[in-house]
Design an enzyme around this catalytic site. Structure first.
Site, PDB file in Angstrom:
ATOM      1  N   ASP A 204       0.884  -1.162   0.000  1.00 30.00           N
ATOM      2  CA  ASP A 204       0.000   0.000   0.000  1.00 30.00           C
ATOM      3  C   ASP A 204       0.932   1.225   0.000  1.00 30.00           C
ATOM      4  O   ASP A 204       2.119   1.117   0.298  1.00 30.00           O
ATOM      5  CB  ASP A 204      -0.873  -0.052   1.256  1.00 30.00           C
ATOM      6  CG  ASP A 204      -1.707   1.216   1.432  1.00 30.00           C
ATOM      7  OD1 ASP A 204      -1.924   1.613   2.590  1.00 30.00           O
ATOM      8  OD2 ASP A 204      -2.129   1.809   0.412  1.00 30.00           O
ATOM      9  N   GLY A 205       0.394   2.378  -0.332  1.00 28.80           N
ATOM     10  CA  GLY A 205       1.225   3.585  -0.412  1.00 28.80           C
ATOM     11  C   GLY A 205       1.258   4.354   0.898  1.00 28.80           C
ATOM     12  O   GLY A 205       2.231   4.288   1.654  1.00 28.80           O
TER      13      GLY A 205
END
Lengths: 361, 256
Positions: A204-205
């Site tokens: 995920d970022g």
């Protein structure tokens, strides 16, 4: 955050250290089997896994919880010669071993390899069963700590750990606070068939690779403010998150394959799976990665759509996310997920602020 | 010449069953740092003695008739200190140390004092002293100079030595080592897994997991149930030793 150690070696290396290393090298070189020897920690990408992530110890855990420590240890000792079943981190570990084989073919003298360490709170007597199980699957795990109850954090640092995986979220939180990339592993509800030739890691970022600064804006001011903010600050790199250094370590190993013209055949592939949208808030993320000199093989912008179905197609060996909502979604569709307990996302569940219980004294 | 004085403040242990540990007074007291009232400073071995005492207390709690206890003998060879034998004894009393006997001898005769007192383990901060004693068949180990706990006695076995094959017939020192280990193992069994005043730690520096596994099983066969195990396989050992904080290391090569 944890400093990447794949840089120049330290100027002064202790004489005792060199002696130990030389003796270990000689030991392994003299073994009759072709067992590969573990790399020098200073140069390796060290992954520490707990016993419960490496093996399925659900039944044994229940004995510990219901009947106490002594009965648990006695049970493990009685069943010492029965290998444990694989756990959530098992496919990840096998994929790491495969990358090592490929690296050894191309760079036979390099110490820049994955080093897998077993880091467990278990008592050493339980360790015999763990060693027997590792032998059974012939895993490349030659280093371990069985701390008999003591916290593993100091030992993680002593091994210069790049990534720590555990089932215990308290230990993971402590590790992150100490600057070590860490995540709490969850098994998938079903089992997707994973690649045997390529290590696939999905991140995920926000609050994983990047800091949670943007997530704070979403939670406190809403999506519209978030979009405006990201557009305005498109060219300002985000601050780093707890897993950034791990991505960096993977990138360094990937470049070794590229240097030998193996880009198309590279046994490591990385994915960014973010709720951001390509049109509005995605640019900042890509520019940040570029400013860090990092590459990600595939960036997938979901614009808020659920991550589960996409991950089911990607089939990563591990997927890191800071929000339990996404972890659960991934699990349901067969992806092995690891929760990163970092940032503002911990205070929310499905968009709503979680009521914190009064702090115990 | 060797002379032995019994400490009348302390109950003498059962000679057949007790584990006799000898330490030099140089390691226990810091005779340089005295203040006016003839009180010595504490030395490197001080936390060790407190930890040994704690083990004894807990053993007696479990069983008031316990005879498998640590029996501490203080060896003084320094002629200067010998003249102050009464100060050594008074300092022992001052700090409430459970020392059963005081041995005074010359440098040349100190090994004789170890043998006459049936010492099971001799601890020193002086490498050559320990090597000398070992050579004459007295099981010896080096005291860890770094600060160690006084809450829990932590004994570190160096696994690489445990599994080394005995090429010749076992030496007197090896027999003594095994006998001490067995006694330690038996003491450990008196306590549960948690909150034990004694912890047995195994570290293998060089071999891989098989070496460590073999060492665990070998120790088990000798009656020693290891609590914590660390397999380094060539990783630098000093960060681990700093974390583990053992009071002393057994079966070490007495090199490094």
């Amino acid at each position: 955050m944890s400093e990447i150690k794949l840089t120049k070696s330290a100027p002064t290396e202790d004489n005792g250290e060199e002696k130990d290393w030389a003796a270990a090298k000689a030991f392994f070189d003299n073994l009759k089997t072709n067992k590969p020897r573990p790399p020098k920690p200073r140069y390796a990408v060290t992954i520490a896994v707990s016993s419960r992530t490496l093996f399925n110890m659900v039944k044994e855990r229940k004995i510990y919880q219901d009947e106490g420590l002594e009965k648990y240890v006695a049970y493990q000792m009685e069943h010492e010669n029965e290998p444990l079943m694989p756990g959530a981190a098992f496919p990840f570990v096998q994929a790491l071993m495969n990358v090592n084989s490929r690296l050894r073919e191309l760079y036979p003298d390099s110490e820049e390899l994955f080093d897998i360490v077993l880091m467990t709170n278990n008592h050493a007597q339980v360790g015999v069963r763990l060693i027997n199980s590792i032998n059974h699957y012939d895993l490349s795990i030659e280093r371990f700590c069985m701390t008999g109850g003591e916290s593993p954090i100091g030992y993680l640092k002593a091994y210069m750990t790049n990534l720590y995986l555990s089932k215990d979220s308290d230990k993971v939180t402590e590790a992150i606070a100490e600057g070590i990339a860490a995540a709490t592993m969850f098994t998938a509800d079903t089992e997707n068939e994973l690649s045997k030739t390529q290590l696939r890691v999905a991140f995920d970022g926000d609050a994983v690779l990047f800091s949670d600064e943007s997530e704070i804006i979403v939670k406190q001011h809403g999506l519209d403010t978030f979009f405006e903010h990201e557009k305005e600050f498109e060219n300002k790199p985000l601050a780093q998150g707890p897993l950034k250094c791990f991505l960096e370590a993977l990138g360094k190993l990937q470049r070794k394959f590229i240097a030998k013209n193996e880009r198309l055949n590279c046994p490591i592939r990385t994915f960014l799976v973010t709720a951001r949208s390509a049109a509005s808030s995605g640019a900042r993320v890509l520019k940040t990665l570029r400013s860090w000199g990092l590459e990600i093989d595939e960036a997938l912008f979901l614009a808020g759509a659920p991550k589960g179905p996409l991950l089911e197609k990607i089939k990563p060996h591990i997927f890191f996310d800071d929000q339990m909502f996404h972890i659960e979604g991934a699990q349901e569709l067969g992806t092995i997920s690891a929760h990163v307990p970092y940032g503002i996302g911990q205070k929310y569940h499905k968009g709503k602020l979680i009521e914190q219980p009064p702090k115990k004294e | 010449m060797v002379s032995t004085i019994q400490n009348t403040d302390v109950k003498q242990k059962d000679a057949d069953r007790a584990v006799v540990v000898a330490v030099t007074s140089r390691a226990v007291f810091d005779c340089g740092a005295e203040d006016g009232d003839d009180v010595y400073g504490v030395g490197v071995a001080f936390p060790l003695l407190q930890a040994l005492q704690r083990v004894n207390e807990r053993l007696l709690e479990e069983n008031p008739a316990e005879s498998l206890l640590f029996d501490v003998v203080l060896i003084t060879t320094d002629s200067q200190q010998q003249q102050q034998s009464s100060r050594i004894i008074s300092n022992t009393r001052h700090y409430g140390l459970e020392i059963s006997r005081f041995c005074f001898s010359s440098e040349e005769d100190f090994i004789e004092s170890l043998l006459t007192n049936h010492v099971d383990l001799f601890l020193s901060t002086d490498r050559s002293e320990a090597a000398q004693a070992s050579h004459k068949g007295v099981f010896s180990a080096l005291l860890n100079r770094k600060v160690a706990s006084s809450e829990q006695l932590r004994v570190l076995f160096c696994g690489d030595a445990v599994i080394r094959p005995d090429t010749d017939s076992p030496s007197a020192s090896q027999d003594a080592a095994q006998s001490f280990s067995a006694q330690l193992g038996e003491m450990r069994q008196r306590f549960g897994l948690l909150h034990s005043p004694l912890s047995i730690v195994l570290v293998t520096s060089r071999g891989g997991r098989e070496s460590c596994g073999t060492a665990l099983r070998t120790l088990r066969s000798r009656g020693v149930s290891v609590d914590e195990a660390y397999c380094l396989a060539g990783a630098p050992r000093s960060p681990f030793l700093s974390l583990l904080r053992p009071h002393f290391l057994l079966n070490n090569d007495l090199e490094d």
